[in-house]
Write a protein that holds these residues in place. Structure first.
Motif, PDB file in Angstrom:
ATOM      1  N   LEU A 149       0.810  -1.225   0.000  1.00 27.78           N
ATOM      2  CA  LEU A 149       0.000   0.000   0.000  1.00 27.78           C
ATOM      3  C   LEU A 149       0.839   1.268   0.000  1.00 27.78           C
ATOM      4  O   LEU A 149       0.322   2.362   0.273  1.00 27.78           O
ATOM      5  N   LEU A 150       2.131   1.147  -0.283  1.00 25.28           N
ATOM      6  CA  LEU A 150       3.009   2.317  -0.374  1.00 25.28           C
ATOM      7  C   LEU A 150       3.794   2.289  -1.688  1.00 25.28           C
ATOM      8  O   LEU A 150       4.955   2.692  -1.729  1.00 25.28           O
ATOM      9  N   GLU A 151       3.175   1.815  -2.752  1.00 33.38           N
ATOM     10  CA  GLU A 151       3.828   1.697  -4.047  1.00 33.38           C
ATOM     11  C   GLU A 151       2.873   2.182  -5.133  1.00 33.38           C
ATOM     12  O   GLU A 151       1.655   2.028  -5.011  1.00 33.38           O
ATOM     13  N   VAL A 152       3.446   2.804  -6.168  1.00 33.89           N
ATOM     14  CA  VAL A 152       2.626   3.367  -7.241  1.00 33.89           C
ATOM     15  C   VAL A 152       3.198   2.958  -8.593  1.00 33.89           C
ATOM     16  O   VAL A 152       4.349   2.524  -8.689  1.00 33.89           O
ATOM     17  N   ASP A 153       2.373   3.151  -9.637  1.00 29.99           N
ATOM     18  CA  ASP A 153       2.837   2.824 -10.980  1.00 29.99           C
ATOM     19  C   ASP A 153       3.754   3.902 -11.539  1.00 29.99           C
ATOM     20  O   ASP A 153       4.685   3.616 -12.290  1.00 29.99           O
ATOM     21  N   ARG A 154       3.524   5.183 -11.164  1.00 30.17           N
ATOM     22  CA  ARG A 154       4.366   6.281 -11.656  1.00 30.17           C
ATOM     23  C   ARG A 154       4.637   7.239 -10.501  1.00 30.17           C
ATOM     24  O   ARG A 154       3.743   7.983 -10.071  1.00 30.17           O
ATOM     25  N   PRO A 155       5.840   7.231  -9.956  1.00 32.52           N
ATOM     26  CA  PRO A 155       6.150   8.121  -8.836  1.00 32.52           C
ATOM     27  C   PRO A 155       6.403   9.552  -9.300  1.00 32.52           C
ATOM     28  O   PRO A 155       6.617   9.818 -10.492  1.00 32.52           O
TER      29      PRO A 155
END
Length: 291
Positions: A179-185
């Motif tokens: 829950l602390l990861e994204v596809d594009r930071p």
């Protein structure tokens, strides 16, 4: 029935039985869960910016002031309450007001408050100083994702959580950055002052990255600004910290801090991708291609 009557007739035996039952219940329910507990942090995350370091230092200073007040005030008060309680036959003292004591216990707390308010005010003013920025980025909160727009660069994209659905539903083990990861930071250069313009399209959100010392509410219809300057390259994570609906827990913030050279290369890559997408959107397709 007679056995229960025998137990109830002896307060000591009932108490002993109760204590033993509680101890057994604690051992069976709590102890097996201890090895599986989450990581326990006792302080703020390691600061990655000057403002975050100042927040950490101010937090530590005020914490020790509070500890000193506790030792000086509450421990003697507790001892006095125990030693001078009525049950041991202590008689209440009779005395009148003491002007010197009253002045002291008024002036000393005032000086303590001033000593805490002065550095806190300076820090808040520094956090609001968004002048002389090197890069301005507009952050827009949506239910439940973030949109980033780099002013003057023509770069704009959405950032969504990338935690697999299987991990959320519990059918797979949780990942390292659950829950602390994204596809594009959000990508920014190290050592540069980044000004953020925060707003929202639906409800109130809040963009927060503790390691960078930044937390700014994003309010529909308003533009709120803040800034940060990351000192070293790395990946810094945060979350939306304003309850914004059922997807609130699935709205992480990830900031990728890179060297200025890597940032320039990333910008060119993004512009090439946008140009290719625009060309593809404007292309006229033959019926055979559409089929």
């Amino acid at each position: 029935g007679s056995a229960l009557d025998t137990w109830n007739s002896s307060g000591r035996r009932v108490d002993s039985f109760s204590r033993g039952s509680l101890a057994l219940l604690f051992a069976c329910s709590v102890l097996p869960a201890l090895p599986a507990r989450a990581e326990f942090a006792v302080n703020l995350p390691p600061p990655a910016s000057g403002v975050a370091r100042d927040i950490h230092d101010l937090h530590t200073l005020i914490l020790w002031i509070i500890v000193g007040i506790f030792v000086v005030v509450f421990i003697p008060m507790g001892i006095a309450l125990v030693r001078h309680r009525k049950s041991v036959g202590h008689q209440p003292a009779k005395f009148h007001d003491h002007r010197t004591v009253e002045i002291v216990w008024t002036v000393v707390p005032t000086l303590i408050l001033i000593g805490m308010a002065w550095p806190a005010t300076r820090l808040v003013m520094a956090m609001k100083d968004t002048d002389k920025e090197d890069l301005t980025i507009k952050v827009t909160g949506h239910q439940w994702k973030w949109e980033y727009e780099y002013f003057g660069e023509g770069i704009r994209f959405m950032s969504n959580t990338s935690t697999p659905k299987e991990q959320i539903e519990g059918t797979q083990p949780k990942g390292e950055h659950y829950l602390l990861e994204v596809d594009r930071p959000l990508v920014v250069p190290a050592g540069k002052k980044i000004r953020l313009l925060a707003t929202a399209s639906d409800v109130i959100h809040s963009w927060a990255v503790p390691a960078l010392g930044i937390k700014q509410d994003a309010i529909p219809g308003f533009i709120r600004d803040t800034w940060f300057k990351a000192e070293t390259p790395g990946t810094y994570r945060g979350q939306c910290t304003e309850l914004c609906g059922v997807g609130h827990g699935f709205m992480p913030v990830v900031v990728s801090v890179v060297t200025p050279e890597e940032f320039d290369a990333w910008k060119q890559e993004q512009k090439d991708l946008l140009a290719a997408a625009a060309a593809n959107a404007a292309k006229t397709y033959a019926p055979e291609e559409l089929k």
